[in-house]
Design a protein around this motif. Structure first.
Motif, short mmCIF file in Angstrom:
data_model
loop_
_atom_site.label_atom_id
_atom_site.label_comp_id
_atom_site.label_asym_id
_atom_site.label_seq_id
_atom_site.Cartn_x
_atom_site.Cartn_y
_atom_site.Cartn_z
N ARG A 117 46.70 37.88 39.19
CA ARG A 117 47.37 39.02 38.45
C ARG A 117 46.87 40.41 38.78
NH1 ARG A 117 46.15 39.51 31.99
NH2 ARG A 117 46.69 41.53 31.63
N PHE A 118 45.41 40.15 39.11
CA PHE A 118 44.33 41.39 39.48
C PHE A 118 44.11 41.45 41.10
CE2 PHE A 118 43.79 40.95 35.11
CZ PHE A 118 44.13 42.31 34.56
N GLY A 119 44.56 40.46 41.98
CA GLY A 119 44.34 40.36 43.26
C GLY A 119 42.92 40.27 43.56
N VAL A 120 42.29 39.24 42.98
CA VAL A 120 40.97 39.12 43.07
C VAL A 120 40.77 38.07 44.35
CG1 VAL A 120 38.58 38.07 42.14
CG2 VAL A 120 40.43 39.52 40.64
N ASP A 121 39.89 38.44 45.40
CA ASP A 121 39.69 37.56 46.43
C ASP A 121 38.91 36.55 46.14
OD1 ASP A 121 37.13 38.67 47.12
OD2 ASP A 121 37.69 39.88 48.47
N ALA A 122 38.58 35.69 47.23
CA ALA A 122 38.14 34.26 46.93
C ALA A 122 36.25 34.57 46.79
CB ALA A 122 38.06 33.47 48.30
N PHE A 123 35.90 35.52 47.58
CA PHE A 123 34.31 35.74 47.29
C PHE A 123 34.23 36.21 45.64
CE2 PHE A 123 30.92 38.77 46.80
CZ PHE A 123 29.88 37.87 47.22
N PHE A 181 35.45 43.51 38.11
CA PHE A 181 35.96 42.50 39.12
C PHE A 181 37.62 43.06 38.91
CE2 PHE A 181 32.07 40.13 37.99
CZ PHE A 181 31.51 40.06 39.55
N LEU A 182 38.22 43.33 38.01
CA LEU A 182 39.61 43.24 37.73
C LEU A 182 40.19 44.59 37.95
CD1 LEU A 182 39.78 41.36 34.39
CD2 LEU A 182 39.78 40.60 36.88
N ARG A 183 39.49 45.78 37.89
CA ARG A 183 39.97 47.09 37.99
C ARG A 183 39.13 48.18 38.40
NH1 ARG A 183 42.63 46.13 32.57
NH2 ARG A 183 44.70 45.74 32.68
N GLN A 184 39.72 49.09 38.99
CA GLN A 184 38.85 50.35 39.47
C GLN A 184 38.03 50.85 38.46
OE1 GLN A 184 41.17 52.75 42.25
NE2 GLN A 184 40.53 51.30 43.95
N HIS A 185 36.80 51.32 38.67
CA HIS A 185 36.17 52.08 37.75
C HIS A 185 35.29 53.37 38.04
CE1 HIS A 185 34.10 48.43 38.99
NE2 HIS A 185 32.87 49.15 39.03
N HIS A 186 34.73 53.91 37.44
CA HIS A 186 34.03 55.22 37.82
C HIS A 186 32.59 55.22 37.19
CE1 HIS A 186 38.10 56.52 38.10
NE2 HIS A 186 37.78 57.50 38.67
N TYR A 187 31.75 55.69 38.23
CA TYR A 187 30.47 55.77 37.94
C TYR A 187 29.87 57.45 37.64
CZ TYR A 187 25.51 56.41 39.07
OH TYR A 187 24.07 56.73 39.14
N ILE A 188 28.97 57.65 36.63
CA ILE A 188 28.48 59.13 36.83
C ILE A 188 26.87 58.91 36.31
CG2 ILE A 188 28.78 61.24 35.23
CD1 ILE A 188 31.61 60.11 34.40
#
Length: 246
Positions: free
Chosen positions: A35-41, A76-83
């Motif tokens: 669903r979220f395109g998470v790779d094996a690692f 792990f599932l979606r892009q997020h932002h750091y501030i």
């Protein structure tokens, strides 16, 4: 220690349908991979984080426990932002700003509703406010119409940080999601970003905020060196300096 803040997009109903569903069923995480395109690692890392969340003791605060791990799982599932230092929680002494924050108690299963919910950051390494989709839309609009909101946002998210916050907010609104605020999910190394650390998927973290932090850190270092240069002792040229004309 400073505050390394991240904002993680997730819908209100996904707090239960993704995070708490993954706690209830040890194999549920596998449904998230395609669903979220998470790779094996990162699939293995996701499984481990769910295992850790499953072991959270009732004696651990909600902010330090499930709110924090919900943000980690989201990473792990979606892009997020750091501030760096840009925490919405720092605005909540004002009742007007607190009105944008959702109530975590409404989002958790019945078995956890006896816990205390701060609905804000309480320390490093914890989850903070949850900003629902409708609150994000209202905040975006109010910033332009309400001078009090604008002044407070400009203060807490100064020095270019507001631009990054709007990127996080606009992306969440576009996807129809809210945002979890968290502290120390991502810890950038400002003088060598390749050495940055994350308890989630660092590749899902937009670089804008970390680059802003690195630029600010470099400027502060340069200013400190400039301010202290005059107090450094003047060295007389040594034998090798004279030899090479330096």
């Amino acid at each position: 220690m400073g505050w390394d803040i991240t904002y993680h997009p997730i819908a209100e109903d996904e707090i239960r349908s993704i995070y708490f569903a993954g706690i209830e069923d040890p194999l549920f995480y596998k449904t998230l991979l395609p669903r979220f395109g998470v790779d094996a690692f990162y699939a293995e890392q996701l499984r481990l984080r769910f295992d850790e969340a499953r072991k959270i003791d009732d004696g651990v605060s909600f902010a330090r426990g499930h709110a924090y791990y919900a943000a980690i799982i989201c990473g792990f599932l979606r892009q997020h932002h750091y501030i760096r230092g840009g925490g919405f929680s720092f605005l909540l002494k004002d009742a007007l700003m607190a009105g944008y924050v959702g109530d975590w108690k409404r989002l958790v299963p019945e078995r956890l509703q006896h816990l205390h919910f701060d609905n804000c950051l309480t320390q490093n390494y914890c989850g903070g406010a949850y900003l629902p989709l409708q609150s994000l839309k209202r905040l975006r609009s109010d910033y332009h119409r309400n001078a009090r909101v604008r002044a407070q946002m400009d203060d807490v998210f100064s020095h270019g940080r507001l631009h990054v916050f709007w990127l996080a907010l606009d992306a969440a609104i576009s996807a129809g999601l809210g945002l979890i605020e968290a502290s120390e999910v991502v810890e950038p190394s400002p003088f060598n970003l390749n050495e940055s650390r994350s308890l989630s998927n660092l590749y899902n973290c937009h670089p804008d905020g970390a680059l802003l932090y690195a630029e600010a850190a470099a400027q502060q270092l340069g200013q400190a060196l400039q301010e202290n240069r005059d107090s450094l002792p003047v060295k007389r040229p040594g034998r090798f300096s004279r030899l090479f004309g330096k």
